[in-house]
Design a protein around this motif. Structure first.
Motif, mmCIF file in Angstrom:
data_model
loop_
_atom_site.group_PDB
_atom_site.id
_atom_site.type_symbol
_atom_site.label_atom_id
_atom_site.label_comp_id
_atom_site.label_asym_id
_atom_site.label_seq_id
_atom_site.Cartn_x
_atom_site.Cartn_y
_atom_site.Cartn_z
ATOM 1 N N UNK A 1 -10.844 -6.393 -11.643
ATOM 2 C CA UNK A 1 -9.522 -7.216 -10.954
ATOM 3 C C UNK A 1 -8.355 -6.344 -11.035
ATOM 4 N N UNK A 2 -7.700 -6.112 -9.944
ATOM 5 C CA UNK A 2 -6.377 -5.419 -9.977
ATOM 6 C C UNK A 2 -5.222 -6.002 -10.820
ATOM 7 N N UNK A 3 -4.282 -5.443 -11.149
ATOM 8 C CA UNK A 3 -2.951 -5.835 -11.929
ATOM 9 C C UNK A 3 -2.288 -7.014 -11.373
ATOM 10 N N UNK A 4 -2.177 -6.945 -9.836
ATOM 11 C CA UNK A 4 -1.339 -7.580 -9.365
ATOM 12 C C UNK A 4 -2.052 -9.046 -8.715
ATOM 13 N N UNK A 5 -3.456 -9.182 -9.255
ATOM 14 C CA UNK A 5 -4.359 -10.182 -8.910
ATOM 15 C C UNK A 5 -4.611 -11.114 -9.963
ATOM 16 N N UNK A 6 -3.876 -11.001 -11.318
ATOM 17 C CA UNK A 6 -4.218 -11.770 -12.160
ATOM 18 C C UNK A 6 -3.073 -12.190 -13.171
ATOM 19 N N UNK B 1 -6.366 -6.715 -2.932
ATOM 20 C CA UNK B 1 -6.726 -6.750 -4.141
ATOM 21 C C UNK B 1 -8.225 -7.429 -4.515
ATOM 22 N N UNK B 2 -8.255 -8.838 -4.300
ATOM 23 C CA UNK B 2 -9.406 -9.513 -4.561
ATOM 24 C C UNK B 2 -10.582 -9.294 -3.819
ATOM 25 N N UNK C 1 3.176 -10.762 -0.971
ATOM 26 C CA UNK C 1 2.424 -10.996 -2.176
ATOM 27 C C UNK C 1 1.014 -11.588 -1.985
ATOM 28 N N UNK C 2 0.965 -12.644 -0.940
ATOM 29 C CA UNK C 2 -0.373 -13.126 -0.656
ATOM 30 C C UNK C 2 -1.201 -12.164 -0.056
ATOM 31 N N UNK D 1 6.643 -17.150 -5.777
ATOM 32 C CA UNK D 1 6.686 -15.796 -5.095
ATOM 33 C C UNK D 1 5.210 -15.189 -5.275
ATOM 34 N N UNK D 2 4.639 -15.375 -6.428
ATOM 35 C CA UNK D 2 3.563 -14.883 -6.452
ATOM 36 C C UNK D 2 2.244 -15.694 -6.471
#
Ligand SMILES: [Fe+2]
Length: 436
Positions: free
Chosen positions: A406-411, A141-142, A134-135, A193-194
């Motif tokens: 910003x992508x979904x998985x990054x916020x 994404x960032x 996830x990191x 996890x995230x």
């Protein structure tokens, strides 16, 4: 095995693939010259970001986690953000697009091989619940958002993505502010996890009674401040901000200009367009946000106040992952995920409302807060100091909520971004608060 949110290794692999498709899509229409050039001294050449995405993946998913590697030390050093300052990056012998494509593919192939072997539920804290995957995913994404900032700053050719998604129309709300009654809430998270180290751990904070702007400040409102002489009234400004406006001759947000009186225009990805008065103001520094707030008889919210308004459901005494609840963002909830290439009009996402009635807290524009970036109680650096710890208490201001880029998985509600108070390259606006 499944990670906490029910993710199998197949889902992890799919997410990694999807992230790469987007990275490459964003760069597809950019010329090789524009990839190699440094368009602004605070940004890297785009081709550095691209190679660095692959190298970060090699470092974390191959070398550190499994003791495997494909590259020599020179390559690792060249793409190490803390060893090579941005000013030096253009003069490096960076991989060009073709070589970088092959390098990223080779890393990814080795990662997928390794992904079959290891135990995502074992004792290794890096692997537990899939954290390191996830990191790395969030990192890619960032960097997509960083790349979009560079594309906005690009000199020479304008940026023409292959397509642009349509946004829903705005519905400006009738009331200006929402009431957030005083009382405690749970700030931060224990998600291992995230969440990144700076978001942990969950801790109770008492928040005084306050009013918060229901929506971000619009271009219309900000233009009033400009036309009221806001940039020439020293009493509205933080002394350092005042000095900065004088030295840098700052009198409007970055990219605003006026071909004739009362007609504001702006530049987006190299194209000139009339300023949309109904969208949030963007590309303003913290100092400008702070001065506007004073002019409006308000102040910037602290990040604690921001997070409570976005996250807390006082009826159930529980915390939401997003303003609207725990469901993953969809196009009905918020303007995220890059493809609109700009913010939506104010009030375009009524379904994204928070429990306290605030709108647009996730997506559209990052929001400056009054707070300095620092550690939460009991902070533990993980998995490396340079992710957060070296930035604490160094004069960075916290931004919240993500932007259209910003992508979904990054916020999520607890995510913390930070930058210096003079920075304007971010897709950043703000909303104001007032004591009740
Ligand atoms: Fe990075």
């Amino acid at each position: 095995m499944d990670t906490e949110r029910g993710e199998s290794r197949e889902i992890v692999a799919e997410r990694l693939k999807e992230a790469r498709v987007r990275t490459q899509w964003l760069l597809r229409t950019v010329s090789d010259e524009d990839l190699a050039r440094q368009h602004d001294e605070i940004m890297s050449p785009l081709i550095w970001d691209y190679g660095h995405i692959g190298n970060y993946e090699e470092l974390w998913l191959l070398e550190i986690t499994f003791g495997r590697s494909l590259s020599d030390r020179n390559l690792f050093d060249m793409y190490d953000a803390s060893l090579t300052p941005r000013s030096k990056r253009p003069s490096l012998n960076l991989l060009d697009r073709g070589d970088a494509d092959r390098y990223l593919d080779a890393v990814r192939e080795a990662v997928f091989e390794a992904l079959g072997d290891e135990d995502l539920d074992g004792g290794d804290p890096l692997l537990k619940e899939g954290f390191v995957y996830h990191m790395v995913l969030q990192h890619e994404h960032q960097h997509n958002e960083t790349m979009l900032q560079t594309l906005q700053l690009m000199q020479g050719d304008s940026y023409r993505p292959e397509s642009i998604a349509e946004l829903p129309p705005g519905h400006p709300p009738e009331e200006d502010m929402v009431h957030v009654p005083g009382g405690p809430f749970i700030m931060g998270t224990d998600d291992r996890a995230w969440a990144l180290d700076n978001e942990r751990g969950a801790h109770e904070v008492e928040v005084p009674d306050l009013y918060l702007d229901k929506t971000p400040v619009s271009n219309r409102d900000y233009a009033e401040f400009v036309e009221d002489g806001g940039y020439d009234r020293e009493e509205l400004w933080d002394p350092k901000g005042w000095e900065w406006t004088r030295e840098e001759r700052i009198s409007v947000p970055k990219y605003w200009y006026q071909p004739e009186p009362h007609s504001w225009w702006t530049q987006r990805f190299g194209f000139d367009e009339p300023l949309s008065v109904d969208t949030p103001v963007v590309h303003v520094s913290w100092y400008e946000a702070d001065a506007y707030a004073r002019w409006a008889g308000k102040r910037l919210p602290t990040e604690t106040e921001w997070e409570k308004a976005a996250t807390w459901d006082s009826k159930t005494g529980s915390k939401r992952l997003y303003p609207w609840g725990d469901a993953q963002p969809t196009p009905e909830m918020a303007n995220l995920d890059q493809l609109a290439f700009g913010p939506a009009e104010i009030g375009a996402y009524p379904a994204g409302v928070s429990a306290y009635g605030s709108l647009g807290m996730i997506g559209d524009v990052w929001e400056w807060t009054a707070s300095e970036f620092s550690a939460y109680p009991g902070f533990e650096s993980f998995p490396y100091r340079e992710y957060s710890e070296t930035f604490f208490d160094e004069g960075y201001k916290v931004l919240r909520g993500g932007s259209w880029a910003t992508r979904l998985g990054a916020i999520r509600n607890t995510f913390r971004n930070w930058d210096f108070p003079i920075r304007r390259q971010l897709f950043v606006g703000f909303r104001c608060a007032r004591d009740a």
